[in-house]
Design a protein around this motif. Structure first.
Motif, short mmCIF file in Angstrom:
data_model
loop_
_atom_site.label_atom_id
_atom_site.label_comp_id
_atom_site.label_asym_id
_atom_site.label_seq_id
_atom_site.Cartn_x
_atom_site.Cartn_y
_atom_site.Cartn_z
N LYS A 1 -16.36 27.12 -34.11
CA LYS A 1 -14.96 26.69 -34.07
C LYS A 1 -14.63 25.98 -35.37
O LYS A 1 -15.30 25.02 -35.73
CB LYS A 1 -14.77 25.74 -32.87
N ARG A 2 -13.65 26.48 -36.10
CA ARG A 2 -13.29 25.89 -37.39
C ARG A 2 -11.94 25.18 -37.30
O ARG A 2 -11.57 24.70 -36.24
CB ARG A 2 -13.31 26.96 -38.48
N GLU A 3 -11.20 25.10 -38.42
CA GLU A 3 -10.03 24.22 -38.40
C GLU A 3 -8.88 24.71 -37.52
O GLU A 3 -8.71 25.90 -37.30
CB GLU A 3 -9.52 23.93 -39.83
N GLN A 4 -8.14 23.73 -37.02
CA GLN A 4 -6.96 24.03 -36.21
C GLN A 4 -5.89 24.64 -37.11
O GLN A 4 -5.61 24.11 -38.18
CB GLN A 4 -6.46 22.74 -35.57
N ILE A 5 -5.30 25.74 -36.66
CA ILE A 5 -4.23 26.36 -37.47
C ILE A 5 -2.87 26.21 -36.82
O ILE A 5 -1.84 26.51 -37.45
CB ILE A 5 -4.50 27.86 -37.74
N TYR A 6 -2.84 25.78 -35.57
CA TYR A 6 -1.54 25.73 -34.87
C TYR A 6 -1.66 24.79 -33.68
O TYR A 6 -2.71 24.70 -33.04
CB TYR A 6 -1.20 27.15 -34.40
N GLU A 7 -0.59 24.05 -33.43
CA GLU A 7 -0.51 23.32 -32.16
C GLU A 7 0.87 23.54 -31.59
O GLU A 7 1.88 23.19 -32.20
CB GLU A 7 -0.79 21.81 -32.34
N GLY A 8 0.90 24.15 -30.42
CA GLY A 8 2.17 24.42 -29.75
C GLY A 8 2.39 23.43 -28.63
O GLY A 8 1.74 22.39 -28.58
N LYS A 9 3.31 23.78 -27.73
CA LYS A 9 3.64 22.87 -26.64
C LYS A 9 2.50 22.77 -25.64
O LYS A 9 2.27 21.70 -25.08
CB LYS A 9 4.92 23.35 -25.95
N ALA A 10 1.79 23.85 -25.41
CA ALA A 10 0.77 23.86 -24.36
C ALA A 10 -0.62 24.25 -24.84
O ALA A 10 -1.58 24.16 -24.08
CB ALA A 10 1.20 24.81 -23.24
N LYS A 11 -0.73 24.69 -26.11
CA LYS A 11 -2.03 25.16 -26.59
C LYS A 11 -2.24 24.80 -28.06
O LYS A 11 -1.28 24.65 -28.81
CB LYS A 11 -2.12 26.70 -26.46
N LYS A 12 -3.54 24.69 -28.40
CA LYS A 12 -3.92 24.59 -29.81
C LYS A 12 -4.68 25.86 -30.16
O LYS A 12 -5.32 26.45 -29.29
CB LYS A 12 -4.85 23.40 -30.04
N VAL A 13 -4.63 26.25 -31.45
CA VAL A 13 -5.35 27.44 -31.88
C VAL A 13 -6.24 27.07 -33.06
O VAL A 13 -5.81 26.36 -33.98
CB VAL A 13 -4.38 28.57 -32.27
N PHE A 14 -7.49 27.53 -33.00
CA PHE A 14 -8.49 27.23 -34.04
C PHE A 14 -9.02 28.51 -34.66
O PHE A 14 -9.21 29.51 -33.96
CB PHE A 14 -9.67 26.46 -33.42
N LEU A 15 -9.31 28.47 -35.95
CA LEU A 15 -10.00 29.58 -36.61
C LEU A 15 -11.45 29.60 -36.14
O LEU A 15 -11.96 28.61 -35.61
CB LEU A 15 -9.95 29.40 -38.13
#
Ligand code: UDP
Length: 234
Positions: free
Chosen positions: A3-17
């Motif tokens: 799991k690498r850096e976070q690329i996005y944080e939305g209202k209900a989820k985060k996304v990681f590279l």
């Protein structure tokens, strides 16, 4: 899978590279919002439920011939998915009048349709996700004509599958929202989530709401409703 850096944080989820450029990890939160972020709150345990429900349903849909972003569930809240660019359309299918349909067109909530409806919203928070049609989507270059046709075909196929699936479990699938994405090779796949945040579920016997409307409308029993609908899956 690293799991690498976070690329996005939305209202209900985060996304990681990850170390694979074609794969990302989604991490589901318990944060809940409604009315374009105006109402904020927490639904304890929601992230776990939405992660597991989405994954279970996407695996079923994949077997039914609908391509999805799902790759592998990593933990209670984390899932490995294909990296996609999200087509900025919210695709809404309705079987029964509710929510904005009832409000906009003056149709009593609970009125069933002879055929399901489909509608698109332009995914743009600043504009308040306005309702658009296929021609608007083309003019805005949100997708090509072929992509829009494919998205419609998949969305109705998801409805056919899910309506029957939930009926067997004593649940009426009222309406739901889907999002699609494009993988690096241009394939359109079902993305985002399928959960009580994005679907209206009514108990077939009691007509009780088992979804995010309990949060939106301050009805109480939100966590219980999420647990109840999740329990119907097993
Ligand atoms: N929906 C969603 N995200 C949105 C808007 C709608 O997941 O930003 C889902 C909602 O949960 C419902 C369906 O799409 O299952 C139809 O929602 P509607 O247009 O009636 O809007 P609402 O009444 O939720 O504002």
């Amino acid at each position: 899978m690293e799991k690498r850096e976070q690329i996005y944080e939305g209202k209900a989820k985060k996304v990681f590279l990850t170390d694979d450029p074609d794969l990302v990890i989604v991490d589901y939160k318990d944060d809940a919002t409604a009315f374009n972020g105006l109402k904020k709150g927490t639904i304890t345990g929601k992230g776990v439920i939405n992660n597991k429900m989405s994954n279970l349903l996407m695996q079923k849909l994949e077997k039914a011939g609908i391509p999805t972003h799902f790759v592998e569930e990593l933990s209670d809240r984390e899932t490995l998915v294909k990296k996609v660019s999200i087509v900025p359309l919210e695709v809404i299918i309705r079987n029964i009048a509710a929510g904005s349909f009832s409000k906009n067109y003056g149709v009593k909530e609970g009125t069933p349709f002879e055929q399901p409806t489909i509608e698109f919203s332009y995914k743009n928070d600043d504009l308040g996700d306005p309702l658009i049609n296929d021609y608007h989507a083309l003019a805005l270059k949100l997708a090509t004509k072929d992509e829009i046709e494919l998205i419609k075909k998949y969305a109705f196929a998801v409805n056919d599958y899910m309506k029957a699936y939930w009926k067997e479990r004593g649940v009426i699938l009222v309406d739901f929202k889907l999002e699609f994405g494009k993988t690096s090779d241009g394939t359109i796949v079902l993305a985002d989530e399928i959960s009580p945040d994005t679907c209206r579920f009514w108990d077939a016997k009691t007509m009780e709401k088992l979804d995010k409307d309990r949060f939106r409308r301050d009805m109480g029993g939100v966590e219980d409703a999420y647990n109840e609908i999740m329990g119907r899956l097993s």
